[in-house]
Enzyme design. Structure first.
Site, PDB file in Angstrom:
ATOM      1  N   HIS A 121      16.978 -96.661  60.752  1.00  0.00           N
ATOM      2  CA  HIS A 121      17.393 -97.598  59.699  1.00  0.00           C
ATOM      3  C   HIS A 121      16.121 -98.125  59.021  1.00  0.00           C
ATOM      4  CE1 HIS A 121      18.996-101.381  58.040  1.00  0.00           C
ATOM      5  NE2 HIS A 121      20.216-100.885  58.212  1.00  0.00           N
ATOM      6  N   ASP A 202      15.432-100.436  68.797  1.00  0.00           N
ATOM      7  CA  ASP A 202      16.364-101.107  67.890  1.00  0.00           C
ATOM      8  C   ASP A 202      17.774-100.878  68.453  1.00  0.00           C
ATOM      9  OD1 ASP A 202      18.061-101.873  65.924  1.00  0.00           O
ATOM     10  OD2 ASP A 202      17.269-100.559  64.363  1.00  0.00           O
ATOM     11  N   GLN A 205      22.964-100.979  66.974  1.00  0.00           N
ATOM     12  CA  GLN A 205      24.256-100.274  67.009  1.00  0.00           C
ATOM     13  C   GLN A 205      24.722 -99.994  68.432  1.00  0.00           C
ATOM     14  OE1 GLN A 205      26.226 -99.781  64.529  1.00  0.00           O
ATOM     15  NE2 GLN A 205      24.852-100.216  62.814  1.00  0.00           N
ATOM     16  N   LYS A 228      26.896-107.350  64.511  1.00  0.00           N
ATOM     17  CA  LYS A 228      27.289-105.986  64.892  1.00  0.00           C
ATOM     18  C   LYS A 228      27.842-105.993  66.308  1.00  0.00           C
ATOM     19  CE  LYS A 228      24.392-104.012  61.606  1.00  0.00           C
ATOM     20  NZ  LYS A 228      24.814-103.372  60.391  1.00  0.00           N
ATOM     21  N   CYS A 366      21.259 -97.004  54.657  1.00  0.00           N
ATOM     22  CA  CYS A 366      19.909 -97.557  54.904  1.00  0.00           C
ATOM     23  C   CYS A 366      19.074 -96.586  55.733  1.00  0.00           C
ATOM     24  CB  CYS A 366      19.962 -98.915  55.581  1.00  0.00           C
ATOM     25  SG  CYS A 366      20.745-100.163  54.579  1.00  0.00           S
TER      26      CYS A 366
HETATM   27  N1  PLP Z   1      19.073-101.298  62.763  1.00  0.00           N
HETATM   28  C1  PLP Z   1      20.201-100.580  62.709  1.00  0.00           C
HETATM   29  C2  PLP Z   1      20.325 -99.322  63.529  1.00  0.00           C
HETATM   30  C3  PLP Z   1      21.241-100.991  61.889  1.00  0.00           C
HETATM   31  O1  PLP Z   1      22.374-100.276  61.833  1.00  0.00           O
HETATM   32  C4  PLP Z   1      21.069-102.166  61.122  1.00  0.00           C
HETATM   33  C5  PLP Z   1      22.111-102.583  60.187  1.00  0.00           C
HETATM   34  O2  PLP Z   1      22.920-101.806  59.741  1.00  0.00           O
HETATM   35  C6  PLP Z   1      19.884-102.882  61.241  1.00  0.00           C
HETATM   36  C7  PLP Z   1      18.898-102.419  62.072  1.00  0.00           C
HETATM   37  C8  PLP Z   1      19.668-104.145  60.488  1.00  0.00           C
HETATM   38  O3  PLP Z   1      20.552-105.126  60.955  1.00  0.00           O
HETATM   39  P1  PLP Z   1      20.639-106.531  60.236  1.00  0.00           P
HETATM   40  O4  PLP Z   1      20.926-106.246  58.797  1.00  0.00           O
HETATM   41  O5  PLP Z   1      21.755-107.225  60.919  1.00  0.00           O
HETATM   42  O6  PLP Z   1      19.324-107.215  60.430  1.00  0.00           O
END
Ligand code: PLP
Length: 562
Positions: A121, A202, A205, A228, A366
Site C-alpha cells: 500500500h 503493516d 489488513q 479496518k 493505493c
Molecule cells: N496498509 C494497508 C495494507 C492498507 O490496506 C491501508 C488502507 O487501505 C493502509 C495501510 C492505510 O490505512 P489507513 O488509511 O487507515 O491509515
C-alpha cells in the site's frame, strides 16, 4: 453466521444491500458503537492530566484499551503499544524515527537498503521513499521492491535472496490489500534478522481476519488501523520492540509527552507517551479497545466463516472464464479477491453493481506500483468479512454476470434509442419541453436524450453514445493529457481545434462523447463561457454521475473551458 452478522446494526439500516468493500473499512458491531457512545456521554474528560475522579476513570478506560490491543496482538508488554491516527501515521512515525537513527548512525540501522514488496500500500512505500530523499545526499539509501509474477503470485525465495548485508529494513504487509495473500512474516523476519535487518510489518489488513501474534512473528514493529478491525476511523496503533521504542525520537512534540520543560532543557516521557503528543482521540481509542476485545472473543468464528466464504466465492468466480483472480496460487489468503475481467472496464462493472446496491471497489487500491508492474490500470476487488453470507455471494455473482453480459453484448438490447441518421437532422423545433429548449438539439447525441425519462433507457443511450466519442490517438495517451480525478484512466486533448478523448470505460466514453459533441461545435469564446455541467443536467443525465465521476468530469469540463 447469523449470530455474528446480527451484532452489526449496519445491516439492519438503510445501507447498501451488499457490502463487499471490507478492505476499505469494516462495519462496527453494537459493542463498539456502545463503547464509543458511552465514552462520549460518560467519559468526557482529558486523559493523563488531572487526578479528579472522572479524569482518572477516563485515563483508566483509555489505558485499558491499550491492554486490549496488546493482548490481541500478543505484545509482550502493554507499554509497547502506541496510539496514532491510523496505520499510515504509525508507518510515518516509524520511518521518520528510523531515518533519524540512520542519520546518527545508530546501531539499530545497518545497511543502506529498504526492501519492500511491489504490492505494498502507498502507506508502506511513501514513508520509506521520503526517508531516502530526506537523508540524501548525506546518506545514499535506496528502496528496493521485490515483485510478484504477472498473475500476482510471489516466489518468496526471491525476497529471501534479495535480503543481504546491505538491507537495513524489510517493510512488508502481513496481508496484501491488493491481492489478499498472507505473507509468511515469521519466515521473512528470520531472513531479515539473519542479516541484522529490521522487519517492520503493516498489519492493517490482517488484524480483523487472522490471528496476530507479534511474539511468534518476531517482527520488530507492527501497525494497524482501527477502522479496518471493526473500530472507529481516525485512530490506529503501532507496536515495536523495546529497543526501537527506546531509540526512536518523538514524532511530534507538545503537551503530555514531556517529563520536564524549561527554556534550557526538555526531557521526554518514556514510550508509549513520548509518541503521543497532544490530546488524543480518546473515544476512538476506547472504541478500538472494544473492537480488539470483540475480535479476540470472535476470532475462531471469524476465521472459520471467512475461510468458507473465500472458498465459495473463489469457486463461483472460477466458473466465469473471463475472470482472473490475482494471486490465487497463494495457499494462505484472506477472504479478498482481486479480479481482472477480460473485455470490460472494471469501472463500468462497478457502476452496474452499484445500481444493484452492491458495494465493491475498483482501481489501484493505493497500490499503483503493483498495477504498473502488472501492466493493468486496476482490478475489481471483492473483500469479504465474517458478516457476509453465501446468499450475498449468489446475488453478487448473478449481478456480476448480468453486468458482464450488458457490457459485452454485441447486439443492442431491445428498446434502445438508437441514434439514427434522421435524428441527427432533427432541429430545435422537436423539443418536447421548456427545459429541453435550452439544448441545441441539432446535436444528435444530445437529441437522443430528449424525452427519455426512464433511467435504464438513458443509461443505454449513454452506452450507445460511447461509439460516437472522438478517439484520441494512442500516441497522445500520455501523462500530459491524462485527466486527474477520475476513478478510471481518461485522456483528453485538443487536436487541431477539435477535442478527442480516450478511456476504456464505456460509460465515461459515452458521457465524454456528449460533452465533446457540444465542445467541438462551439466557437472558442463561447465554449469558454459555456456551462457544460448545466448542459448535462438539462439533458437529464446528471443522475448517472457518481460523486467520483462528477469529480473527474469536472476536470474534463475545466479543460474544455480553457
Ligand atoms: N496498509 C494497508 C495494507 C492498507 O490496506 C491501508 C488502507 O487501505 C493502509 C495501510 C492505510 O490505512 P489507513 O488509511 O487507515 O491509515
Amino acid at each position: 453466521m447469523r449470530d455474528f452478522r446480527q451484532q452489526f446494526p449496519f445491516f439492519a439500516s438503510q445501507a447498501p444491500s451488499i457490502y463487499f468493500d471490507n478492505a476499505a473499512t469494516t462495519q462496527k458491531p453494537q459493542c463498539v458503537i456502545d463503547a464509543i457512545e458511552h465514552a462520549n456521554i460518560h467519559q468526557s474528560a482529558n486523559v493523563h492530566r488531572s487526578s479528579y475522579q472522572l479524569a482518572a476513570s477516563v485515563t483508566d478506560a483509555y489505558e485499558s484499551a491499550r491492554d486490549d490491543v496488546a493482548q490481541l496482538i500478543n505484545a509482550p508488554n502493554t507499554k509497547q503499544v502506541f496510539w496514532s491516527k491510523g496505520a499510515t501515521e504509525s508507518l510515518n512515525l516509524l520511518a521518520h524515527g528510523l531515518g533519524e537513527l540512520c542519520r546518527i548512525e545508530h546501531a539499530l540501522w545497518q545497511g543502506d537498503e529498504i526492501i519492500i514488496l511491489t504490492s505494498e500500500h502507498h502507506a508502506n512505500i511513501l514513508p520509506w521513499q521520503q526517508l531516502v530523499s530526506r537523508l540524501s545526499p548525506m546518506k545514499k539509501l535506496r528502496v528496493t521492491p521485490v515483485s510478484p509474477d504477472s498473475k500476482g503470485n510471489f516466489d518468496y525465495t526471491q525476497l529471501r535472496d534479495a535480503i543481504s548485508e546491505r538491507t537495513a529494513i524489510v517493510a512488508i504487509a502481513h496481508v496484501s490489500n491488493a491481492l489478499g495473500c498472507i505473507h509468511p512474516i515469521a519466515q521473512i523476519t528470520q531472513w531479515a534478522h539473519r542479516h541484522n535487518a529490521l522487519c517492520i510489518v503493516d498489519g492493517t489488513q490482517a488484524v480483523a481476519h487472522i490471528q496476530v501474534d507479534v511474539q511468534a512473528l518476531q517482527c520488530d514493529a507492527y501497525v494497524g488501523s482501527s477502522h479496518k478491525m471493526f473500530g472507529p476511523t481516525g485512530v490506529g496503533f503501532g507496536y515495536a520492540t523495546h529497543a526501537i521504542l527506546d531509540a526512536l525520537p518523538p514524532y511530534q512534540v507538545g503537551g503530555e509527552m514531556i517529563e520536564y520543560v524549561s527554556f534550557d532543557e526538555v526531557r521526554y516521557q518514556s514510550y508509549p507517551l513520548k509518541f503521543e503528543a497532544g490530546t488524543p482521540n480518546i473515544s476512538g481509542v476506547i472504541g478500538m479497545g472494544a473492537a480488539a476485545r470483540f475480535i479476540k472473543q470472535q476470532q475462531t468464528t471469524i476465521q472459520s466463516i471467512e475461510d468458507e466464504l473465500l472458498e465459495y466465492l473463489t469457486q463461483q468466480l472460477q466458473s466465469l472464464p473471463v475472470i482472473t483472480i490475482l494471486g490465487d496460487n497463494h495457499n494462505e489468503r484472506v477472504s479478498l479477491c482481486s479480479l481482472l475481467i477480460a473485455g470490460v472496464s472494471h469501472y463500468d462493472i462497478l457502476r452496474l453493481l452499484d445500481d444493484q446496491h452492491i458495494a465493491v471497489r475498483v482501481g489501484h487500491h493505493c497500490a499503483m506500483p503493483l498495477m504498473q508492474h502488472l501492466h493493468i490500470d486496476g482490478t475489481l476487488r471483492v473483500s469479504l468479512c465474517a458478516y457476509n453470507t453465501r446468499a450475498e455471494i449468489d446475488v453478487f455473482m448473478t449481478s456480476l454476470h448480468q453486468a458482464i453480459m450488458t457490457l459485452t453484448a454485441s447486439s443492442e438490447p431491445a428498446g434502445i434509442n438508437r441514434i439514427s441518421p434522421q435524428s441527427r437532422l432533427h432541429s430545435d423545433s422537436d423539443s418536447h419541453s421548456q427545459s429541453e429548449s435550452h439544448v441545441q438539439t441539432t446535436l444528435p447525441l444530445a437529441q437522443a436524450f430528449l424525452g427519455l425519462t426512464d433511467y435504464s433507457a438513458s443509461f443505454r443511450q449513454i452506452m450507445l453514445s460511447a461509439k460516437e466519442c472522438p478517439i484520441l490517438q494512442e500516441t497522445m495517451r500520455t501523462p500530459q493529457y491524462h485527466v486527474a480525478g477520475c476513478e478510471v484512466d481518461v485522456w483528453l486533448a485538443n487536436q487541431n481545434g477539435q477535442f478527442a478523448a480516450f478511456t476504456t470505460s464505456k460509460i465515461i466514453k459515452g458521457l465524454l462523447a456528449i460533452l465533446l459533441e457540444k465542445a467541438n461545435q462551439l466557437p472558442v469564446e463561447e465554449r469558454r463561457q459555456f456551462d457544460f455541467a448545466q448542459y448535462l443536467a438539462t439533458l437529464g443525465i446528471s443522475h448517472h454521475l457518481s460523486q467520483s465521476r462528477v469529480d473527474g468530469l469536472t476536470v474534463v469540463i475545466e479543460q474544455l473551458s480553457v
